[in-house]
Design a protein around this motif. Structure first.
Motif, short mmCIF file in Angstrom:
data_model
loop_
_atom_site.label_atom_id
_atom_site.label_comp_id
_atom_site.label_asym_id
_atom_site.label_seq_id
_atom_site.Cartn_x
_atom_site.Cartn_y
_atom_site.Cartn_z
N SER A 83 49.29 60.64 36.22
CA SER A 83 49.64 59.34 36.79
C SER A 83 51.06 59.02 36.32
CB SER A 83 48.64 58.27 36.36
OG SER A 83 48.83 57.91 35.02
N GLN A 126 42.87 55.78 41.21
CA GLN A 126 43.99 54.87 41.44
C GLN A 126 44.03 54.39 42.90
OE1 GLN A 126 47.75 56.39 40.13
NE2 GLN A 126 48.89 54.64 40.86
N ASN A 166 41.06 51.83 43.36
CA ASN A 166 41.11 50.59 42.59
C ASN A 166 42.48 49.93 42.55
OD1 ASN A 166 38.30 50.55 41.43
ND2 ASN A 166 38.99 52.58 40.83
N TYR A 218 45.05 50.50 40.83
CA TYR A 218 45.74 50.56 39.53
C TYR A 218 45.31 51.84 38.83
CZ TYR A 218 41.30 48.68 37.81
OH TYR A 218 39.98 48.48 37.55
N ARG A 229 43.98 53.57 32.28
CA ARG A 229 44.70 53.51 31.01
C ARG A 229 44.43 54.81 30.25
NH1 ARG A 229 43.12 47.82 28.56
NH2 ARG A 229 44.35 48.65 26.85
N THR A 236 49.83 48.05 29.44
CA THR A 236 49.32 46.70 29.15
C THR A 236 49.54 46.31 27.69
OG1 THR A 236 47.10 47.56 28.75
CG2 THR A 236 47.60 46.78 30.97
#
Length: 194
Positions: A39, A68, A71, A73, A76, A110
């Motif tokens: 990613s 990805q 969803n 996103y 992580r 994040t």
């Protein structure tokens, strides 16, 4: 004969893997990329049996991209590591287990922290500050233990990695001639030259 290293620092993860593809005692090619970009902020270095490594790396890459797309996103790093570990553990309990060792490095956008995970073919998962797989790990882990600094800037991290590669080249009988080095940080993934 695969050799791969990874190291974390202040806001980055560096992964390095040799570029040699071999079958038994024969070098097949010298430009194999054994680091897969999963990613925009996630890299995976793989080693092991040639057919298993490529097939498993592509399986992981496609499934993480599918997640990805579904969803909107990306996963992580910790979630991706858990999913990959589960996939390895499930394959271990099947008739055709994958013989793959992995180093998973990522930057969590994040929390703004780098993460590095060490995995072996048995599905063992460990969050580590530095790692190595292959015969090169016999020489590199002591150097990484001594010189790793979690607050080091990128230039110092690359210097420590170069020191490991030089030591493996000097001491290992079947040393690999070339390495591909990739960095993942807040800006994403990029390839660097040593």
């Amino acid at each position: 004969m695969d050799v791969s290293f990874a190291i974390t620092g202040k806001g980055y993860v560096i992964l390095a893997a040799d570029t040699t593809a071999a079958h038994s005692i024969i070098k097949v090619k010298l430009d194999e990329d054994k680091i897969k970009e999963l990613s925009p902020h996630l890299l995976m270095a793989y080693s092991g049996e040639p057919g298993d490594t490529v097939q498993f790396a592509e399986y992981v890459e496609r499934n993480i991209r599918l997640y990805q797309i579904r969803n909107l996103y990306p996963l992580r790093p910790s979630s991706a590591a858990s999913w990959i570990r589960r996939s390895l553990a499930d394959s271990l309990r099947s008739r055709k287990p994958y013989s793959v060792n992995l180093l998973l490095g990522g930057y969590d956008t994040t929390t703004h922290t780098p993460h590095l995970y060490w995995m072996d073919y048995l599905g063992t998962l460990v969050d580590v500050p530095f790692a190595a797989h292959g015969y090169g790990s016999y020489f590199a882990l002591s150097l990484l233990d001594r010189y790793h600094d979690p607050e080091a800037p990128l230039e110092e991290g690359l210097a420590v990695l170069k020191r490991c590669i030089d030591e493996v080249t000097k001491r290992l009988v079947v040393a690999q001639p070339k390495y591909k080095v990739k960095v993942v940080d807040k800006d994403g993934v990029r390839e660097v030259e040593l």
